[in-house]
Design a protein around this motif. Structure first.
Motif, PDB file in Angstrom:
ATOM      1  N   LEU C  21       5.135  -6.676  -1.086  1.00  0.00           N
ATOM      2  CA  LEU C  21       5.005  -5.923   0.156  1.00  0.00           C
ATOM      3  C   LEU C  21       4.095  -6.717   1.078  1.00  0.00           C
ATOM      4  CD1 LEU C  21       4.474  -2.343  -1.302  1.00  0.00           C
ATOM      5  CD2 LEU C  21       6.515  -3.233  -0.249  1.00  0.00           C
ATOM      6  N   ALA C  22       4.718  -7.391   2.013  1.00  0.00           N
ATOM      7  CA  ALA C  22       3.888  -8.166   2.938  1.00  0.00           C
ATOM      8  C   ALA C  22       3.087  -7.212   3.790  1.00  0.00           C
ATOM      9  CB  ALA C  22       4.786  -9.048   3.805  1.00  0.00           C
ATOM     10  N   ALA C  23       1.815  -7.260   3.648  1.00  0.00           N
ATOM     11  CA  ALA C  23       0.970  -6.361   4.440  1.00  0.00           C
ATOM     12  C   ALA C  23       1.107  -6.723   5.910  1.00  0.00           C
ATOM     13  CB  ALA C  23      -0.487  -6.508   4.010  1.00  0.00           C
ATOM     14  N   ARG C  24       0.943  -5.743   6.767  1.00  0.00           N
ATOM     15  CA  ARG C  24       1.059  -6.056   8.194  1.00  0.00           C
ATOM     16  C   ARG C  24       0.027  -7.128   8.516  1.00  0.00           C
ATOM     17  NH1 ARG C  24       4.803  -3.217  10.461  1.00  0.00           N
ATOM     18  NH2 ARG C  24       5.090  -1.036   9.956  1.00  0.00           N
ATOM     19  N   ALA C  25       0.572  -8.253   8.994  1.00  0.00           N
ATOM     20  CA  ALA C  25      -0.291  -9.421   9.151  1.00  0.00           C
ATOM     21  C   ALA C  25      -1.431  -9.125  10.105  1.00  0.00           C
ATOM     22  CB  ALA C  25       0.533 -10.581   9.682  1.00  0.00           C
ATOM     23  N   GLN C  26      -2.602  -9.466   9.711  1.00  0.00           N
ATOM     24  CA  GLN C  26      -3.718  -9.313  10.624  1.00  0.00           C
ATOM     25  C   GLN C  26      -3.825 -10.557  11.481  1.00  0.00           C
ATOM     26  OE1 GLN C  26      -5.236  -6.414  10.865  1.00  0.00           O
ATOM     27  NE2 GLN C  26      -3.840  -5.747   9.298  1.00  0.00           N
ATOM     28  N   THR C  27      -4.122 -11.661  10.868  1.00  0.00           N
ATOM     29  CA  THR C  27      -4.249 -12.872  11.670  1.00  0.00           C
ATOM     30  C   THR C  27      -3.437 -14.032  11.114  1.00  0.00           C
ATOM     31  OG1 THR C  27      -6.240 -13.327  10.416  1.00  0.00           O
ATOM     32  CG2 THR C  27      -6.534 -12.398  12.610  1.00  0.00           C
ATOM     33  N   SER C  28      -2.949 -13.927   9.908  1.00  0.00           N
ATOM     34  CA  SER C  28      -2.358 -15.131   9.337  1.00  0.00           C
ATOM     35  C   SER C  28      -0.869 -15.257   9.654  1.00  0.00           C
ATOM     36  CB  SER C  28      -2.548 -15.142   7.829  1.00  0.00           C
ATOM     37  OG  SER C  28      -1.995 -13.957   7.305  1.00  0.00           O
ATOM     38  N   GLU C  29      -0.201 -14.168   9.788  1.00  0.00           N
ATOM     39  CA  GLU C  29       1.246 -14.285   9.919  1.00  0.00           C
ATOM     40  C   GLU C  29       1.835 -13.050  10.574  1.00  0.00           C
ATOM     41  OE1 GLU C  29       3.909 -15.494   6.533  1.00  0.00           O
ATOM     42  OE2 GLU C  29       3.602 -13.374   6.043  1.00  0.00           O
ATOM     43  N   ALA C  71       5.298 -22.927  23.331  1.00  0.00           N
ATOM     44  CA  ALA C  71       5.708 -24.223  22.787  1.00  0.00           C
ATOM     45  C   ALA C  71       4.484 -25.047  22.419  1.00  0.00           C
ATOM     46  CB  ALA C  71       6.570 -24.956  23.801  1.00  0.00           C
ATOM     47  N   LYS C  72       3.556 -25.109  23.363  1.00  0.00           N
ATOM     48  CA  LYS C  72       2.380 -25.936  23.109  1.00  0.00           C
ATOM     49  C   LYS C  72       1.464 -25.224  22.138  1.00  0.00           C
ATOM     50  CE  LYS C  72       2.594 -28.627  27.289  1.00  0.00           C
ATOM     51  NZ  LYS C  72       3.297 -27.832  28.294  1.00  0.00           N
ATOM     52  N   GLY C  73       0.948 -25.974  21.242  1.00  0.00           N
ATOM     53  CA  GLY C  73       0.075 -25.373  20.245  1.00  0.00           C
ATOM     54  C   GLY C  73       0.890 -24.778  19.119  1.00  0.00           C
ATOM     55  N   GLU C  74       0.169 -24.513  18.040  1.00  0.00           N
ATOM     56  CA  GLU C  74       0.866 -23.986  16.877  1.00  0.00           C
ATOM     57  C   GLU C  74       0.676 -22.491  16.788  1.00  0.00           C
ATOM     58  OE1 GLU C  74       0.499 -27.925  14.027  1.00  0.00           O
ATOM     59  OE2 GLU C  74      -0.107 -25.950  13.306  1.00  0.00           O
ATOM     60  N   GLY C  75       1.761 -21.798  16.563  1.00  0.00           N
ATOM     61  CA  GLY C  75       1.644 -20.366  16.324  1.00  0.00           C
ATOM     62  C   GLY C  75       1.374 -19.580  17.596  1.00  0.00           C
ATOM     63  N   LEU C  79      -3.045 -14.363  18.711  1.00  0.00           N
ATOM     64  CA  LEU C  79      -3.460 -13.877  17.395  1.00  0.00           C
ATOM     65  C   LEU C  79      -4.104 -15.004  16.615  1.00  0.00           C
ATOM     66  CD1 LEU C  79      -0.431 -11.601  16.526  1.00  0.00           C
ATOM     67  CD2 LEU C  79      -2.801 -10.897  16.717  1.00  0.00           C
ATOM     68  N   GLY C  80      -4.793 -15.873  17.327  1.00  0.00           N
ATOM     69  CA  GLY C  80      -5.551 -16.937  16.670  1.00  0.00           C
ATOM     70  C   GLY C  80      -4.664 -17.943  15.956  1.00  0.00           C
ATOM     71  N   GLY C  81      -3.523 -18.222  16.510  1.00  0.00           N
ATOM     72  CA  GLY C  81      -2.690 -19.250  15.888  1.00  0.00           C
ATOM     73  C   GLY C  81      -1.828 -18.742  14.746  1.00  0.00           C
TER      74      GLY C  81
END
Lengths: 325, 293, 414
Positions: C21-29, C71-75, C79-81
């Motif tokens: 159960l993927a928890a609702r992503a806080q900052t990672s995903e 596009a620029k930058g990752e993520g 939400l902090g990338g």
């Protein structure tokens, strides 16, 4: 009527009641909505297949066009509700009655056909109706009917998130279908049907009675299937001709009974309990690749089970239990 | 709008298509008629015949007209194998034999579709250039596309040959006799399984032939068999199970009815005409037009 | 052992409990659900869509030098990338299954938003269930006009719908007429599912409003084994313009049958679908020199906006095909959605919804020839200008509207 037969019937009734109670308690343990959905579908198909079984299993008139009644039930409910504000509960009765009448009418025309001719007739009649609905603008044609769900309501039989009311309805429907089958098995109709199925020519000597019994089977079967269709319309809140009158639906109504044991009391239930979760789980967890693996798995299982167990899964249990013929 | 020319053109196209439907259906009729077995995977047999033709073209540049006999031969083997591995057991079922046949072949159909999707992807294929592809003959302003024309002639030839085969050759009579009484023929030294396997092979080969012709002008993808399967069943039932001539007549009738219905009703309802005619026919003659079973 | 229903239930419950159960992503995903047909007749569309979304994912999650949101930058910067992860589900073109799968995506996979669906009929139920769970649904490629008119708060469509597409076609006709070309009569040819029906209705309505005469309005059964009768009627009508609304299979059969029956229309203006698919042109492209199709996207925009060409190369590397009308909409749909999630700085449905409603992306910061992306109160982007493309020399050339066109239309077809 021997003692064993009576005892078996009492035992069947007891087992069914027990299962119904267990099923009724299931939602206490199963909170996951996806699993609840599978359960509802299983119960629905058990109900549909059991109803189909009455005409095609017990009475031996194999129909592969039962989606007709399912669709009629769904459309009657949806149209009455959306166009005339009739509550789905009445719509269900209307749909069921309409389907029963049409089934009898079609029976009158088609029961003279035997074997494959009859099967194909049922298929094409369902197809004709599908095409007609597909082109009928007032009934939504290809756009279908979208039933807006604005809030929970028992009157309108619609619920936004909770699946429980649908679950219990499906459970009741499955129980009713089972009970009707159980009751008819030991009635004079059941006797006639077995006679018709085994030896139509000999049963002919019973004359018009045979014909009436087929009509009765058709009507009961169609009524219950139509109620299932009405349920479906409320459950999914959107119907279109392909999704409720399509040929694949007719096959899906027959498949659990065939795999479980056609013409038996428990066959459809057993078949649905195995087949539906299998279908859903293979689609959800193997299906998303576009490679067709879920189809290969599903199809292979159907081939294996139908070949290995011609009497269906019920034949795995005691030879007495469940095997009507 | 509905000129005489338009009507004649519609009927001509309908006739050609009907003969093609007959060719697609004759394999089914053969298997039905001689073994009383439903092949619910008939549409999928057509589908793999079309794929086989396509790949012979794509990899070896063999024109479909030339590869047709090859495809038919390959399908012959395939049909026999299907009988030996699956249908033979389905027919042995002591109970519910009819349903077992329907559903075991239905399961086979699903597996075949899944395999086709797995190996060939769901993308649509088409043979762009071939000897007959895209060419049309025009007679008195009526257009007769060459692939359909050849298919129609092939259909007539196939029916003729089949008729002679069943009624004039030993093997054909063996097929008939085995259907009538499998036990008795065993006494005469005829191996029922061998006869039936060959019967299935022959039925499949005929589908192979039609698939090769269809591949010239039709698109190919895993579900392509579905649209033709139902028409094939109705064609055979209309003509009457057990009658090869019935399938031939049935095909012509279906093709013409389809074309005529499209002139009268919106084309999206043209199949209704076919189905209605079927119901009408069996209402009057419950065993189809020429059926003997 | 008697297998009772109970055993099945317990087994299923246990399986559900063990599923990650993927928890609702806080900052990672951030998890987004993608629902398409992956089996059955339209499985290829699902496969293509997957490649389009994976291309968008690359742009979002990795650093890419494009003038495109995220596009620029990752993520996702908001939400902090946090990176975006896609979960794919198969609806098999069945509205009920679409609903079940969407519910699974929402309740088990804990997606923050859903994007889909190709078939409009499935979009009906998917959008309904998203509304009930208050999860935003982005209708990437459904063109049925009725979809945004159902009073749903969580429904968003960045791309045009059939009425807008059809209006563009008639704007084109009007423009040609002004220059003296004779266009008076039309033949409509549409398949009978939602797509064809909506398209046929829209075209008939606008034709009536703008004074064009419809000589034939032919509705045909999709995936018909034969189209001879239908084409015969088109041939008899012999209108100035043939307007097909067909999927790939029927499109191929239509063109082949027209050649077989000796019918060469003056002009063909198609409602996209099959007429923007590589498979159709591989099959019958040689007969379609000069065919015009409405579209959402034109590849020749790369001449003015190089990033379009570069993104097309990325997509082509994955799929072997150029971006087309559908895949471009899918790509853009995910970018818009991810951008909103980033602006919402949250993975909660309601906040994402509000961010989507506040979207305002200028057209030149997209890969589309649109004015801009801004949703009205029903969730529809009315500034998504359709274009008309003409198939010339094996490529699609934009011919309308004038501000996007790079060439004049060839009329009639050669």
């Amino acid at each position: 009527m021997d003692k064993n037969f009576a005892a078996r019937r009492r035992r069947d009734l007891f087992v069914a009641a027990a299962l119904a109670v267990i099923a009724a308690l299931a939602p206490l343990f199963v909170k996951d909505v996806y699993v609840q959905n599978i359960l509802i579908l299983t119960l629905m198909y058990a109900a549909l297949s059991q109803s189909w079984n009455i005409l095609s299993g017990y009475c031996g008139q194999i129909s592969l066009g039962h989606a007709l009644y399912f669709g009629l039930g769904a459309y009657t409910t949806a149209l009455l509700f959306m166009k005339f504000g009739v509550l789905p509960w009445f719509g269900m009765l209307a749909g069921g009655t309409l389907s029963a009448l049409i089934a009898m009418g079609l029976g009158y025309l088609c029961f003279r056909l035997r074997g494959h001719y009859f099967v194909i007739a049922t298929i094409v009649i369902a197809e004709i109706t599908l095409l007609l609905f597909h082109n009928w603008d007032w009934a939504g044609a290809a756009l279908g009917i979208d039933i807006p769900v604005r809030g929970d309501s028992w009157l309108k039989f619609q619920f936004t998130r909770s699946k429980l009311p649908y679950f219990y309805f499906a459970l009741v429907l499955a129980c009713v279908a089972w009970f009707v089958t159980w009751w008819l098995e030991d009635s004079k109709w059941g006797f006639w049907w077995r006679a018709v199925k085994d030896n139509p020519e000999a049963a002919e000597s019973l004359g018009v009675v045979v014909f009436n019994s087929k009509m009765g089977a058709a009507a009961v079967s169609a009524f219950l299937v139509a109620v299932g269709g009405s349920f479906y319309a409320q459950f999914v809140s959107y119907i279109d001709p392909e999704s409720v009158m399509g040929f694949q639906f007719s096959l899906l109504m027959a498949l659990p009974a065939v795999l479980g044991g056609i013409g038996t009391l428990w066959g459809p239930v057993l078949g649905a309990a195995i087949l539906i979760p299998l279908t859903e789980l293979t689609r959800s967890f193997i299906g998303g690749s576009g490679r067709g693996v879920d189809l290969i798995v599903y199809g292979t299982l159907i081939v294996l089970i139908s070949l290995a167990l011609p009497r269906g899964l019920v034949s795995l249990f005691s030879s007495r239990k469940g095997a009507a013929r | 709008m509905l000129t005489a020319e338009a009507i004649i053109q519609s009927l001509a196209s309908g006739l050609l298509m009907g003969l093609l439907y007959g060719l697609i259906a004759v394999g089914l009729a053969l298997i039905f008629g001689l073994m009383d077995v439903v092949n619910f995977a008939h549409g999928e047999f057509l589908m793999i015949s079309m794929y086989a033709t396509f790949f012979l073209f794509a990899f070896f540049a063999i024109d479909p007209l030339l590869s047709a006999p090859l495809v038919a031969a390959a399908m012959f083997v395939f049909g026999a194998v299907v009988y030996l591995l699956i249908v033979r057991f389905a027919m042995r079922a002591k109970a519910n034999a009819g349903m077992v046949q329907i559903f075991s072949t239905f399961g086979l159909a699903i597996v075949m579709r899944g395999l086709a999707q797995f190996f060939f992807t769901p993308d649509y294929r088409s043979i762009p250039q071939s000897a007959l592809g895209g060419k049309t003959i025009s007679i008195a302003g009526i257009f007769l596309p060459e692939p359909q024309l050849v298919g129609a002639l092939l259909s007539i030839a196939a029916f003729g040959a089949l008729y002679l085969f069943i009624n004039r050759t030993d093997f054909g009579r063996a097929l008939e006799a085995t259907r009538e009484d499998p036990g008795a023929v065993a006494l005469v030294g005829i191996d029922k399984n061998r006869v039936f396997a060959l019967g299935w092979g022959l039925g499949a080969a005929l589908v192979g032939l039609s698939g090769a012709i269809m591949a010239i002008f039709f698109y190919i993808y895993p579900d392509v068999g579905a649209s033709f399967a139902l028409i094939a069943y109705v064609t055979v039932a209309l003509g009457g199970f057990g009658s090869v001539f019935g399938a031939f007549a049935g095909g012509i009738i279906v093709g013409l009815v389809e074309a005529t219905t499209a002139l009268i009703l919106p084309p999206s309802l043209k199949s209704v005409g076919i189905y209605a005619v079927y119901l009408l026919v069996v209402f009057i003659r419950p065993r189809g037009l020429f059926g003997s079973m | 052992m008697t297998i009772t229903r109970r055993d099945v239930l317990l087994g299923a419950t246990a399986t559900a409990a063990l599923m990650p159960l993927a928890a609702r992503a806080q900052t990672s995903e951030v998890v987004i659900g993608v629902i398409y047909p992956f089996s059955g007749a339209s499985a290829q569309q699902g496969v293509d869509a997957q490649k389009a979304y994976e291309t968008a994912l690359e742009v979002i999650n990795k650093d890419a030098d494009f003038d495109l949101p995220l596009a620029k930058g990752e993520g996702l910067p908001g939400l902090g990338g946090a990176k975006v992860r896609l979960v794919f589900a198969d609806h098999q073109a069945d509205p009920q299954k679409g609903r079940a799968e969407t519910e699974r995506l929402i309740t088990q996979e804990k997606v923050s938003a859903v994007i889909g669906t190709y078939q409009s009929s499935v979009a009906v139920t998917v959008s309904q269930i998203c509304e009930r769970y208050q999860i935003p649904f982005v209708s990437a490629d459904n063109s049925s006009p009725s979809l945004h008119r159902r009073g749903l708060k969580y429904y968003f469509r960045a791309s045009p719908h059939d009425e807008m597409y059809s209006a563009a076609m008639f704007d084109f006709f009007d423009a040609l007429k002004k220059k003296g070309t004779k266009i008076e009569t039309l033949a409509l040819f549409h398949e009978d599912t939602i797509f064809g029906t909506d398209s046929g209705n829209a075209q008939a309505k606008i034709a009536g409003e703008r004074g064009y005469k419809i000589l034939a309005d032919i509705k045909y059964r999709n995936n018909s084994p034969s189209l001879s009768a239908e084409v015969q009627q088109l041939k008899s009508a012999n209108a100035d313009v043939l307007m097909p609304s067909s999927y790939t299979t029927d499109g191929i059969l239509l063109v082949k049958t027209m050649a077989e029956l000796g019918y060469k229309p003056n002009a063909i203006v198609a409602q996209d679908a099959g007429f923007s698919e590589k498979a159709l042109y591989d099959a019958v492209g040689d007969k379609l020199e000069g065919v015009i199709s409405r579209g959402t996207f034109s590849l020749d925009l790369a001449q003015k906006r190089p990033m379009v060409g570069k993104i097309n190369d990325m997509f082509k590397a994955k799929s072997g095909k150029d971006l087309n009308d559908l895949t471009s909409r899918q790509f853009m749909g995910l970018i818009v959605l991810a951008d909103a999630i980033s602006r919402a700085k949250s993975t909660e449905g309601e906040k994402i919804r509000d961010a989507l409603a506040a979207t305002d992306i200028p057209g030149d910061k997209t890969i589309m020839p649109w004015k801009r992306i801004k949703f009205d109160e029903m969730g529809q982007n009315n500034d998504a200008d359709p274009v008309l493309l003409q198939y010339v020399g094996g490529k699609f050339v934009t011919i309308f509207p004038p501000q996007a066109a790079i060439a004049e239309a060839t009329w009639p077809m050669k």
